[in-house]
Design a protein around this motif. Structure first.
Motif, PDB file in Angstrom:
ATOM      1  N   ASN A 164      -7.095   4.053   2.741  1.00  0.00           N
ATOM      2  CA  ASN A 164      -5.711   4.542   2.538  1.00  0.00           C
ATOM      3  C   ASN A 164      -5.700   5.882   3.047  1.00  0.00           C
ATOM      4  O   ASN A 164      -6.968   6.574   3.306  1.00  0.00           O
ATOM      5  CB  ASN A 164      -5.079   4.720   1.867  1.00  0.00           C
ATOM      6  CG  ASN A 164      -4.887   3.167   1.012  1.00  0.00           C
ATOM      7  OD1 ASN A 164      -4.215   2.478   1.437  1.00  0.00           O
ATOM      8  ND2 ASN A 164      -5.538   3.018  -0.431  1.00  0.00           N
ATOM      9  N   SER A 189       0.895  -1.235   0.340  1.00  0.00           N
ATOM     10  CA  SER A 189       0.259  -0.010  -0.282  1.00  0.00           C
ATOM     11  C   SER A 189       0.694   0.782  -0.032  1.00  0.00           C
ATOM     12  O   SER A 189       0.504   2.174  -0.371  1.00  0.00           O
ATOM     13  CB  SER A 189      -1.363  -0.007   0.767  1.00  0.00           C
ATOM     14  OG  SER A 189      -1.198  -1.228   1.265  1.00  0.00           O
ATOM     15  N   ARG A 222       0.635   9.034  -2.825  1.00  0.00           N
ATOM     16  CA  ARG A 222       2.125   7.913  -2.605  1.00  0.00           C
ATOM     17  C   ARG A 222       2.662   7.572  -3.354  1.00  0.00           C
ATOM     18  O   ARG A 222       3.804   7.128  -3.354  1.00  0.00           O
ATOM     19  CB  ARG A 222       1.135   6.743  -2.076  1.00  0.00           C
ATOM     20  CG  ARG A 222       0.142   7.016  -0.996  1.00  0.00           C
ATOM     21  CD  ARG A 222      -0.665   5.390  -0.324  1.00  0.00           C
ATOM     22  NE  ARG A 222      -1.812   5.777  -1.767  1.00  0.00           N
ATOM     23  CZ  ARG A 222      -2.747   4.542  -1.930  1.00  0.00           C
ATOM     24  NH1 ARG A 222      -1.851   2.930  -1.509  1.00  0.00           N
ATOM     25  NH2 ARG A 222      -4.202   4.480  -2.187  1.00  0.00           N
ATOM     26  N   ASP A 281       1.837   3.677   2.480  1.00  0.00           N
ATOM     27  CA  ASP A 281       0.501   3.796   2.845  1.00  0.00           C
ATOM     28  C   ASP A 281       1.364   5.453   3.660  1.00  0.00           C
ATOM     29  O   ASP A 281       0.666   4.618   5.091  1.00  0.00           O
ATOM     30  CB  ASP A 281      -0.596   3.219   3.312  1.00  0.00           C
ATOM     31  CG  ASP A 281      -2.135   5.160   3.541  1.00  0.00           C
ATOM     32  OD1 ASP A 281      -1.814   6.127   2.882  1.00  0.00           O
ATOM     33  OD2 ASP A 281      -2.696   4.834   4.122  1.00  0.00           O
TER      34      ASP A 281
END
Ligand code: ADP
Length: 158
Positions: free
Chosen positions: A45, A11, A52, A13
């Motif tokens: 997120n 991810s 990101r 994140d």
């Protein structure tokens, strides 16, 4: 000779020094690493996909190895994405026993699900000073106004 291409999914994140450590070390093993940002709609997120991605781009831009790093996104199963990208390897980091058990299940499931596609998973243990770092802790620190900068590349600034 076929190029050795690895997909490193997550991810990100945000991207942390834990991710960074794995990618830098894996660059010695592969011709190209595709950092694949998962677009999982069920997962909420903290940071937008755009942000990101920008942080990851900036992190690797300054490196001489940057041409070996590609940044992409995926919605599908990780292995399907590897097949689409003609990547022979899936790269994962291992921090602890929890990661180990989780990854082992995914590995065995993938092996059963995709018998004919030979995509090997390669695991790297995190370096001793990085194994405690994870994105969700960094997000907690950010939410609570703590100093997150010691856990992320210098390109990640809120
Ligand atoms: P997810 O959102 O699926 O949890 P992450 O972005 O947390 O994905 O992680 C992506 C990959 O990076 C995983 O293989 C994970 O084990 C690895 N990773 C994350 N943090 C670290 C760390 N501190 N050391 C080593 N590997 C790490």
């Amino acid at each position: 000779m076929n190029k050795k291409i690895a997909v490193f999914p997550g991810s990100f994140d945000p991207i942390t020094l834990g991710h960074y450590d794995i990618i830098i070390r894996a660059l010695n093993l592969f011709d190209k690493i595709i950092i694949a940002i998962g677009k999982n709609f069920k997962k909420k997120n903290m940071f937008s996909f755009k942000k990101r991605k920008k942080w990851i781009q900036k992190t690797f831009l300054k490196l001489s190895l940057s041409q070996k790093v590609e940044i992409d996104s995926f919605h599908e199963l990780t292995i399907s994405f590897c097949i689409k990208k003609k990547a022979g390897f899936l790269l994962r980091g291992l921090r602890n026993q929890l990661d180990f058990e989780f990854e082992k299940n995914i590995f065995l499931t993938n092996q059963e699900l995709y018998k004919k596609d030979i995509i090997e998973t390669v695991f790297l243990f995190s370096s001793h000073d990085r194994s405690h770092i994870n994105s969700s802790l960094v997000r907690e620190i950010i939410k609570n106004g703590g100093d997150y900068t010691i856990f992320v590349p210098s390109t990640v600034r809120i």
